[in-house]
Design an enzyme around this catalytic site. Structure first.
Site, mmCIF file in Angstrom:
data_model
loop_
_atom_site.group_PDB
_atom_site.id
_atom_site.type_symbol
_atom_site.label_atom_id
_atom_site.label_comp_id
_atom_site.label_asym_id
_atom_site.label_seq_id
_atom_site.Cartn_x
_atom_site.Cartn_y
_atom_site.Cartn_z
ATOM 1 N N HIS A 294 43.098 66.933 0.233
ATOM 2 C CA HIS A 294 42.420 67.163 1.502
ATOM 3 C C HIS A 294 42.285 65.784 2.094
ATOM 4 C CE1 HIS A 294 38.976 65.242 -0.516
ATOM 5 N NE2 HIS A 294 39.621 65.874 -1.355
ATOM 6 N N GLU B 110 38.477 71.858 -6.758
ATOM 7 C CA GLU B 110 38.251 70.488 -7.503
ATOM 8 C C GLU B 110 37.791 70.656 -8.832
ATOM 9 O OE1 GLU B 110 39.553 68.059 -8.257
ATOM 10 O OE2 GLU B 110 38.900 66.228 -7.084
ATOM 11 N N HIS C 213 42.764 69.322 -4.088
ATOM 12 C CA HIS C 213 42.187 67.829 -4.292
ATOM 13 C C HIS C 213 42.874 67.136 -5.533
ATOM 14 C CE1 HIS C 213 38.703 70.310 -2.796
ATOM 15 N NE2 HIS C 213 39.183 71.378 -3.421
#
Length: 215
Positions: free
Chosen positions: A9, A83, A142
Site C-alpha cells: 500500500h 497485515e 502490506h
C-alpha cells in the site's frame, strides 16, 4: 500458471512517523494516494484480470486506485491478506519498541511469522484458483505480508536481503500447480523501477528487521 502481483500500500502518516501499524486501520495520506496512482500507471504496462486487497483502508484504497487506473472493477476484499498483527507494539516507533520490549522480549499479542504464512499462503492459492490459469491478479497488501511470502518461497535468494519493501512497490509471483514461486522482487514492470533503492532498510518496520525472531 497464474501471476500474482503483490503491491505494498501507499504511505500513511504512521509510515512517515515510523510507527508500527499492524492491524490498526490507518488511512493513506496524500503521498500514499499519489504512490498508488503511480503504481497503477506502472502496472498498466501489462494486462490484468482483477485486483484484490486487504480490507484495511490503506490497502483497500490502494487497490481501488490501482483498479481504476487499470480499468477494472472495485477490488475484492480478502481478510486473510491483511497485515500481520503486532499486538502491544502497534502505534510505537522503533525506539519505543526497544525501550518497552528490549533484547527480543516477546510482544504480547504479536502474530507469529509462522501463523502469518499459514493464513496468507492458502488465501493466495484460493485467489489464483478463482481466477484460473493464464490470469494476472494484483493483490494490494502490506509490507510484512510480502516479506513473509518472499522469505517462505525464496529463502535462499539473497537479492532482496536488507532491501526494504517500499510503499507502492510491486513483487511478482507465479502459481504453477500448487507451487508458488517468486518471479521478481521489486518488479520493474518492463523497463523502469519506480524509485528503486530510495529507502534504507531502516525504513522497514523494526520488528520485521529482526531476523532472529522465531517463526
Amino acid at each position: 500458471m497464474t501471476l500474482l502481483y503483490l503491491v505494498r500500500h501507499g504511505e500513511t502518516d504512521w509510515n512517515r512517523a515510523r510507527r508500527i501499524q499492524g492491524s490498526t486501520d490507518i488511512p493513506l495520506n496524500d503521498l500514499g494516494r499519489s504512490q498508488a496512482r503511480e503504481t497503477g500507471d506502472l502496472l498498466a504496462r501489462r494486462r490484468f484480470d482483477a485486483v484484490v486487497a486487504s480490507p484495511l483502508s490503506r490497502a483497500a484504497e490502494t487497490g481501488s486506485i490501482i483498479a481504476e487506473r487499470l480499468g477494472l472493477g472495485a477490488p475484492e476484499l480478502v481478510p486473510e491478506v491483511a497485515e500481520r498483527r503486532y499486538g502491544d507494539a502497534e502505534g510505537l516507533t522503533g525506539e519505543q519498541v526497544e525501550a518497552r520490549f528490549p533484547h527480543g522480549t516477546p510482544v504480547p499479542g504479536r502474530e507469529s511469522r509462522g501463523a502469518l504464512v499459514a493464513r496468507v499462503l492458502p488465501a493466495l492459492a484460493a485467489i489464483a484458483a478463482r481466477h484460473g490459469d493464464g490470469s494476472s491478479v494484483v493483490v494490494a497488501t502490506h509490507g510484512a505480508v510480502i516479506r513473509a511470502v518472499v522469505n517462505h518461497v525464496s529463502p535462499d535468494t539473497d537479492a532482496h536481503l536488507g532491501v526494504p519493501i517500499r510503499n507502492g512497490s510491486v513483487h511478482s509471483f507465479e502459481f504453477t500447480g500448487d507451487a508458488l514461486t517468486l518471479r521478481e522482487f521489486d518488479d520493474p514492470i518492463e523497463v523502469e523501477s519506480e524509485r528503486a533503492g530510495t529507502y534504507s532498510f531502516e525504513y522497514q518496520n523494526p520488528l520485521e528487521r529482526d531476523a532472529a525472531e522465531p517463526a
